[in-house]
Write an enzyme that holds these catalytic residues in place. Structure first.
Site, PDB file in Angstrom:
ATOM      1  N   LYS A 200      52.092  52.307  51.218  1.00 48.91           N
ATOM      2  CA  LYS A 200      51.692  53.698  51.450  1.00 48.91           C
ATOM      3  C   LYS A 200      51.684  54.013  52.943  1.00 48.91           C
ATOM      4  CE  LYS A 200      48.411  55.557  48.945  1.00 48.91           C
ATOM      5  NZ  LYS A 200      47.081  55.962  48.407  1.00 48.91           N
ATOM      6  N   GLU A 206      51.791  42.006  55.576  1.00 43.09           N
ATOM      7  CA  GLU A 206      52.641  41.099  54.800  1.00 43.09           C
ATOM      8  C   GLU A 206      53.925  41.796  54.360  1.00 43.09           C
ATOM      9  OE1 GLU A 206      48.334  40.263  53.267  1.00 43.09           O
ATOM     10  OE2 GLU A 206      49.455  41.947  54.129  1.00 43.09           O
ATOM     11  N   ARG A 261      46.008  49.918  42.951  1.00 42.42           N
ATOM     12  CA  ARG A 261      46.020  49.183  41.680  1.00 42.42           C
ATOM     13  C   ARG A 261      46.193  50.093  40.477  1.00 42.42           C
ATOM     14  NH1 ARG A 261      41.553  49.154  44.565  1.00 42.42           N
ATOM     15  NH2 ARG A 261      39.549  49.878  43.738  1.00 42.42           N
ATOM     16  N   GLU A 346      38.935  43.889  42.047  1.00 40.69           N
ATOM     17  CA  GLU A 346      38.940  44.700  43.260  1.00 40.69           C
ATOM     18  C   GLU A 346      38.168  45.997  43.036  1.00 40.69           C
ATOM     19  OE1 GLU A 346      42.298  44.591  46.248  1.00 40.69           O
ATOM     20  OE2 GLU A 346      42.615  46.590  45.403  1.00 40.69           O
ATOM     21  N   HIS A 377      45.849  24.504  25.952  1.00 39.55           N
ATOM     22  CA  HIS A 377      46.016  23.139  26.453  1.00 39.55           C
ATOM     23  C   HIS A 377      45.532  23.015  27.890  1.00 39.55           C
ATOM     24  CE1 HIS A 377      48.349  21.943  22.891  1.00 39.55           C
ATOM     25  NE2 HIS A 377      48.748  23.208  22.925  1.00 39.55           N
ATOM     26  N   LYS A 505      41.799  41.292  56.914  1.00 39.12           N
ATOM     27  CA  LYS A 505      42.990  41.829  57.579  1.00 39.12           C
ATOM     28  C   LYS A 505      42.744  41.991  59.081  1.00 39.12           C
ATOM     29  CE  LYS A 505      44.737  44.562  53.663  1.00 39.12           C
ATOM     30  NZ  LYS A 505      45.079  45.931  53.215  1.00 39.12           N
TER      31      LYS A 505
END
Length: 540
Positions: A200, A206, A261, A346, A377, A505
């Site tokens: 955005k 990153e 999200r 979050e 398992h 950050k």
């Protein structure tokens, strides 16, 4: 509703939870032969079964009273009308406008439709071959570079729905770890790859590091000018996208009323439209819209997201069960638990109320999961026999999209068996009888009986889907989104901000410079300073 009535509603929940029978599920089935019918509801093509929980009729009534006292319906109306549903950032929360008609938020819906129309035109132009790469070859691969909400949602949906023969192959690059790039690199032909940079602000550390890395790779193949024909930005920062070299007509914005999200329905979903085709992306939106309508219009005692949220309140606040496992019995939903981790943890990992006061009760639980039967398992041992129950969401798909019917029968049988085993358990008498029938001697029986007992009465809910397609997946994702909103309303927290991700950050920025310079700074705690010095020594 007054604070006194809200506290009275919470006190009623806590009183019911303190009763000895609060953790007993098997007895509820004995008391009510129709419990499955009474505690299963349908909406938007999904069935939600909550019968394998200890929510009794009395508990359900108390939980619904809590929803009234917390004004869930009023807060829902505020969100749908475009009011300030995210008070800390003073923003509306209108991800529903990306897929639904909201009569009280016509401007947001019009803006969303305009962006979706641009996305449709761009997608179809790429698929028709009207938009091509620098070497005039058609794009056959879309590489989405993003992180968090710009990555997890598109990755999850892409892996769930993409199939051979779809228009473009989706590849995702999220983690800044260069090993991620090295993993996807052999799958890519720079001449045929369309790159989406999803951020955005267009400043996410990153994402931008990966974007510049991919840009250098593309330039090495088709040159600096040609490389820019391969890049698209999903961003609102036109100044930054222009500085990167992306033309404005290759920039698709989304609004500040769309949280990361909750954003896969927006321009962030462009990789899905390109890889699946526009009609299937539209069907994803339609499925979410169907769940929106159910959430906005259905009475609370039949409302899937609200009932799912109230069940979680019972588990977390009533019974003190602060973990939940998500088990989709479909390999295509492998990344759904990861998406829900971000969506829920979050959103709901908050320690203060909307007013900034410390919360008085537990909020969001830890969410984890894996597809069945693989989970059986690994961590299901703890779920069955650990000292503290772990509620489970089982997700079952009735009809597969393959011809291996025997495999699917085994898959479904295992999903049903796991939820049944958590409910019924196995007592000492049953264990002894089974071992004697198998020919075990008495010494072996006496030694192993304590280890083979399953306590049972362990809660789970099951979400049953007729099949997995864009419509039903859209409804499933929206179900969990509205559950998150409802929990925020019940706990009086803001599920739409995420200040907790910011501090790390901020602290990472000077550390990057110190690692680059090879000189540790002086403003770190003793542990961080020691680790930084050791890393520099090992790298030197």
């Amino acid at each position: 509703m007054s604070d006194s009535k809200l506290e009275a509603a919470w006190a009623r929940i806590e009183s019911l939870a303190a009763a000895p029978e609060a953790k007993t599920i098997r007895a509820l089935f004995k008391a009510d032969p129709d419990r499955f019918a009474n505690f299963s509801q349908r909406g938007a093509g999904l069935l939600l079964d909550r019968s394998k929980t200890s929510v009794s009729p009395e508990v359900q009534a108390a939980l619904l009273d809590l929803a009234v006292a917390a004004d869930v319906e009023g807060k829902r109306a505020l969100m749908a009308s475009g009011g300030i549903a995210n008070p800390t950032e003073r923003r509306a929360v209108l991800h529903m406008a990306l897929r639904s008609q909201l009569p009280e938020a016509p401007e947001a819906c019009a803006e969303a439709r305009a962006t979706l129309e641009r996305m449709r035109e761009f997608t179809e132009a790429v698929h028709r071959g009207e938009l091509r790469g620098a070497t005039n070859q058609r794009f056959d691969t879309v590489l989405n570079i993003g992180i968090g909400g710009s990555d997890l949602g598109p990755v999850m949906v892409g892996r769930a729905l993409w199939r051979a023969g779809d228009p473009m192959r989706p590849i995702h690059l999220g983690n800044v770890d260069g090993h991620g790039w090295e993993t996807v690199l052999p799958m890519l032909d720079p001449r045929r790859t369309l790159v989406l940079v999803s951020s955005k602000t267009f400043t996410t550390q990153e994402t931008m590091a990966n974007a510049h890395l991919v840009k250098r790779w593309m330039e090495a193949s088709v040159g600096p000018a040609g490389a820019l024909q391969h890049f698209v930005a999903l961003s609102t920062n036109l100044k930054a996208t222009a500085a990167f070299g992306i033309a404005d007509d290759h920039v698709f914005p989304f609004h500040d009323w769309v949280g990361g999200r909750f954003s896969l329905w927006s321009a962030i979903g462009l990789s899905l439209a390109l890889s699946l085709g526009w009609d299937r992306f539209q069907a994803l939106l339609d499925g979410a819209a169907a769940m929106d309508s159910h959430f906005l219009e259905t009475p609370m005692d039949q409302n899937l997201p609200i009932l799912l949220a109230l069940t979680e309140v019972w588990h977390v606040n009533g019974l003190g069960l602060n973990r939940r496992a998500v088990l989709p019995y479909d390999e295509r939903l492998r990344r759904l638990p990861a998406h829900l981790q971000q969506l829920e943890m979050e959103s709901l990992g908050k320690r203060v109320t909307v007013a900034g006061a410390p919360v008085r009760r537990a909020t969001g639980p830890v969410v984890f999961g894996e597809p069945g039967t693989s989970a059986q398992h690994s961590f299901m041992q703890l779920v069955h026999q650990g000292p503290k129950p772990v509620p489970v969401d089982f997700i079952l798909i009735a009809r597969p999209d393959h011809r291996h019917i025997e495999n699917h029968r085994i898959l479904l049988a295992n999903g049903l068996a796991q939820s049944e085993a958590l409910l019924t358990g196995r007592n000492a008498e049953e264990v002894v009888a089974d071992m004697r029938a198998a020919g075990a001697d008495e010494e072996t029986i006496a030694r192993l009986v304590p280890h083979k007992i399953f306590p049972g009465d362990r809660p789970s809910v099951t979400i049953l889907m007729p099949h997995l397609d864009p419509f039903t997946l859209g409804a499933l994702i929206a179900l969990y989104e509205h559950k998150v909103f409802t929990l925020g309303a019940l706990w009086n927290i803001n599920p739409f901000d995420q200040w907790g991700v910011e501090l790390g950050k901020v602290l990472a920025t000077p550390l990057v410079r110190e690692l680059e310079a090879g000189v540790p700074g002086a403003d770190h705690d003793g542990s961080t300073a020691g680790l930084l010095a050791e890393l520099l020594r090992l790298q030197g």
